[in-house]
Design a protein around this motif. Structure first.
Motif, PDB file in Angstrom:
ATOM      1  N   UNK A   7       0.880  -1.271  -0.048  1.00 40.04           N
ATOM      2  CA  UNK A   7      -0.032  -0.033  -0.029  1.00 40.04           C
ATOM      3  C   UNK A   7       0.948   1.199   0.139  1.00 40.04           C
ATOM      4  N   UNK A   8       0.842   2.043  -1.137  1.00 38.69           N
ATOM      5  CA  UNK A   8       1.758   3.301  -1.069  1.00 38.69           C
ATOM      6  C   UNK A   8       0.574   4.222  -0.888  1.00 38.69           C
ATOM      7  N   UNK A   9       1.297   5.094   0.260  1.00 39.65           N
ATOM      8  CA  UNK A   9       0.495   6.360   0.791  1.00 39.65           C
ATOM      9  C   UNK A   9       1.150   7.538   0.536  1.00 39.65           C
ATOM     10  N   UNK A  10       0.250   8.523  -0.112  1.00 38.35           N
ATOM     11  CA  UNK A  10       0.639  10.030  -0.085  1.00 38.35           C
ATOM     12  C   UNK A  10      -0.315  10.717   0.747  1.00 38.35           C
ATOM     13  N   UNK A  11       0.321  11.166   2.033  1.00 38.00           N
ATOM     14  CA  UNK A  11      -0.546  11.677   3.176  1.00 38.00           C
ATOM     15  C   UNK A  11      -1.142  13.168   2.683  1.00 38.00           C
ATOM     16  N   UNK A  12      -2.080  13.401   3.293  1.00 32.20           N
ATOM     17  CA  UNK A  12      -2.809  14.722   3.122  1.00 32.20           C
ATOM     18  C   UNK A  12      -1.880  15.519   3.990  1.00 32.20           C
ATOM     19  N   UNK A  13      -1.728  16.841   3.478  1.00 31.75           N
ATOM     20  CA  UNK A  13      -0.737  17.787   4.032  1.00 31.75           C
ATOM     21  C   UNK A  13      -1.431  18.569   5.202  1.00 31.75           C
ATOM     22  N   UNK A  42      -1.398  -0.848  -4.148  1.00 27.83           N
ATOM     23  CA  UNK A  42      -2.625   0.054  -4.128  1.00 27.83           C
ATOM     24  C   UNK A  42      -1.881   1.371  -3.756  1.00 27.83           C
ATOM     25  N   UNK A  43      -2.193   2.380  -4.595  1.00 24.55           N
ATOM     26  CA  UNK A  43      -1.699   3.667  -4.203  1.00 24.55           C
ATOM     27  C   UNK A  43      -2.872   4.479  -3.932  1.00 24.55           C
ATOM     28  N   UNK A  44      -2.826   4.987  -2.495  1.00 19.52           N
ATOM     29  CA  UNK A  44      -3.964   6.107  -1.911  1.00 19.52           C
ATOM     30  C   UNK A  44      -3.306   7.402  -1.906  1.00 19.52           C
ATOM     31  N   UNK A  45      -4.279   8.194  -2.455  1.00 14.76           N
ATOM     32  CA  UNK A  45      -3.815   9.640  -2.180  1.00 14.76           C
ATOM     33  C   UNK A  45      -4.691  10.324  -1.243  1.00 14.76           C
ATOM     34  N   UNK A  51     -11.207  10.569   5.284  1.00  8.94           N
ATOM     35  CA  UNK A  51     -10.312  11.044   6.552  1.00  8.94           C
ATOM     36  C   UNK A  51      -9.030  10.284   6.484  1.00  8.94           C
ATOM     37  N   UNK A  52      -8.352  10.369   7.465  1.00  9.05           N
ATOM     38  CA  UNK A  52      -6.904  10.004   7.476  1.00  9.05           C
ATOM     39  C   UNK A  52      -6.831   8.749   8.065  1.00  9.05           C
ATOM     40  N   UNK A  53      -7.995   7.739   8.015  1.00 10.70           N
ATOM     41  CA  UNK A  53      -7.713   6.475   8.647  1.00 10.70           C
ATOM     42  C   UNK A  53      -7.416   5.531   7.370  1.00 10.70           C
ATOM     43  N   UNK A  54      -6.345   4.857   7.659  1.00 16.29           N
ATOM     44  CA  UNK A  54      -5.905   3.883   6.447  1.00 16.29           C
ATOM     45  C   UNK A  54      -6.390   2.550   6.754  1.00 16.29           C
ATOM     46  N   UNK A  55      -7.150   2.288   7.928  1.00 19.00           N
ATOM     47  CA  UNK A  55      -7.557   0.955   8.250  1.00 19.00           C
ATOM     48  C   UNK A  55      -8.437  -0.009   7.092  1.00 19.00           C
ATOM     49  N   UNK A  56      -9.104   0.875   6.220  1.00 16.11           N
ATOM     50  CA  UNK A  56      -9.911   0.249   5.233  1.00 16.11           C
ATOM     51  C   UNK A  56      -9.130  -0.259   4.100  1.00 16.11           C
TER      52      UNK A  56
END
Ligand code: SF4
Length: 474
Positions: A7-13, A42-45, A51-56
């Motif tokens: 899982x690749x994550x681009x966080x919210x700033x 999976x790339x998640x932006x 919301x900032x919950x990655x659990x799903x």
């Protein structure tokens, strides 16, 4: 070491003014480098997530990779940053990798504040992530840091590798619509990004494009025209932002790319950054015009020769005027970057930028503050100029005893007002509409989005924010 599913994550700033029209292209290039070594990516932006919950997203995931590429701000040193909260919610047992420019420079801060992080990838990530995917142990992998007996072990920096000719993002993995937009208004064009070269051979004092994340000098590395074309064939978006520091370092290469674009009938609107030197090659400019290279942005920085010299730009105001005599002959939409607060400039010098920009025939300008980037030579320049200081903020902005940041902000607004509320903008809008690139569907989308934005303004604030955040999801 990375398992089967990443899982690749681009966080919210975490800023309401966050720019989110462009895909996280750096993270996507890194993920493309391991696509053949794992089963699922999976790339998640997070800019588009509710919301900032990655659990799903974590079901069946072996590794989470998080990109930290931008300045996190002074509170990060004390462990306070929304990005850390996101990382610290990743459950134990999932291999956690953090990378990006900020992560490279602040490796210790990450290990101190994010106990679950297994590896920090330092510097360019493509080769490193590939080696991590194949490795059984972290020993000897260049360009990483990790914990050994509670201490941070930094392996040697990775040796420079040329940009890959064959590895580029898999657009089919995208979960979001990226569109040309500003301040929430959609201009009607879908948008993608392509990186065709890395680095820059010039040495402007405020810029760090000529060094890597370790501060080492890097050579300008181009991809071949054939490789760029192979990637462009996979791009569906109507507009393509070329992510290079300067796309036009080698105008023969640019000419060859234009030839291939024209030969294959690829129809895009390209946007890019370049130096004014391109005006010396009208033969290539004509090809760029025909091939759809429409929006060109130039780092002009100032309307004063003394400032251009301090910044080591390598050109004068007279050179800029001559170059724009040539550039105005084509259908380009021309933009200029300017800096407010250059060393030695007074308010009159700064306010003159607007008049200069109009005289050049620029269609838009972007104004920023003088900033000290990691690896740039500007810190030494500031040290040699008494009365100038570097702010302890996210961007390390430069201010002076005479012009504190508050005053610079007022000047910046005044320059923008003078430029944009002026009749010459009608000519620019007319040029854009008549360029042949703008269709009825774009105008419809623009008007629709402006109306929706106005309607969202009538909603309670939390619903309006939610509406804006979800509006780009597929
Ligand atoms: S400002 Fe532009 S030309 Fe100057 S070093 Fe940076 S990328 Fe190169």
């Amino acid at each position: 070491m990375l398992g089967k599913s990443i899982l690749a994550v681009y966080p919210h700033r975490g800023r309401s003014s966050e720019v989110r029209y462009a895909p996280p292209i750096g993270l996507e290039y890194v993920m493309a480098a391991v696509e053949d070594l794992v089963e699922k990516i999976t790339v998640v932006d997070m800019r588009f997530e509710e919301n900032d919950d990655l659990a799903r997203f974590l079901h069946g995931v072996d590794t989470v990779c998080v990109s930290l590429n931008w300045p996190l701000g002074p509170t990060a040193a004390n462990g306070v940053a929304p990005e850390f909260n996101l990382i610290n919610r990743i459950p134990p047992g999932i291999f956690t990798v953090v990378g990006g420019r900020w992560a490279t420079v602040n490796t210790d801060v990450i290990f101190e504040n994010c106990p679950g992080v297994d590896v920090v990838v330092r510097g360019d990530g493509e080769e490193t992530i590939r080696e991590l995917a194949r490795a059984k142990s972290l020993d000897g992998i260049e360009g990483i840091a990790y914990r050994v007996d509670g201490k941070v072990q930094r392996n040697a920096p990775r040796r420079f590798a040329p940009l890959s000719e064959a590895v580029y993002p898999n657009r089919a993995l995208r979960r979001y619509d990226y569109r040309v937009a500003a301040r929430g208004i959609d201009f009607g064009f879908t948008l993608d990004m392509v990186l065709t070269s890395r680095g820059c051979p010039f040495r402007c004092k405020f810029c760090a494009s000529h060094v890597d994340d370790f501060g080492r000098r890097r050579r300008w590395e181009p991809r071949s025209p054939e490789s760029v074309l192979a990637e462009l064939r996979k791009v569906d978006a109507e507009a393509v932002l070329i992510a290079d520091n300067d796309f036009c370092i080698d105008m023969d290469r640019v000419g060859a790319i234009c030839d291939l674009v024209l030969k294959e009938g690829i129809r895009k609107i390209f946007a890019l950054e370049a130096r004014i030197d391109i005006a010396r090659r009208p033969d290539v400019l004509a090809k760029m015009d025909r091939a759809g290279f429409r929006l060109i942005m130039f780092g002009l920085e100032s309307a004063c020769d003394a400032s251009l010299e301090v910044l080591n730009k390598g050109f004068t105001v007279a050179n800029v005027r001559q170059a724009f005599e040539v550039l105005r002959r084509y259908r380009f939409i021309l933009g200029g970057f300017f800096i407010v607060g250059n060393i030695g400039e007074d308010a009159g010098d700064m306010l003159r930028m607007s008049r200069f920009a109009k005289e050049l025939g620029l269609d838009f300008i972007a104004l920023s503050y003088l900033r000290v980037d990691f690896g740039s030579a500007l810190e030494e320049v500031i040290a040699r100029h008494p009365g100038y200081h570097i702010a302890a903020d996210k961007q390390h902005r430069v201010w002076s005893d005479r012009y504190p940041l508050k005053t610079l902000r007022r000047i910046r607004h005044a320059v923008a007002r003078d430029f944009y509320f002026s009749p010459h903008m009608l000519r620019s809008i007319g040029r854009a509409l008549l360029s042949g690139d703008v269709r009825l569907r774009h105008v419809r989308r623009f008007l629709g989005s402006a109306l929706l934005l106005a309607a969202a303004g009538l909603l309670p604030r939390h619903l309006a924010r939610r509406f804006r955040r979800l509006s780009g999801r597929r």
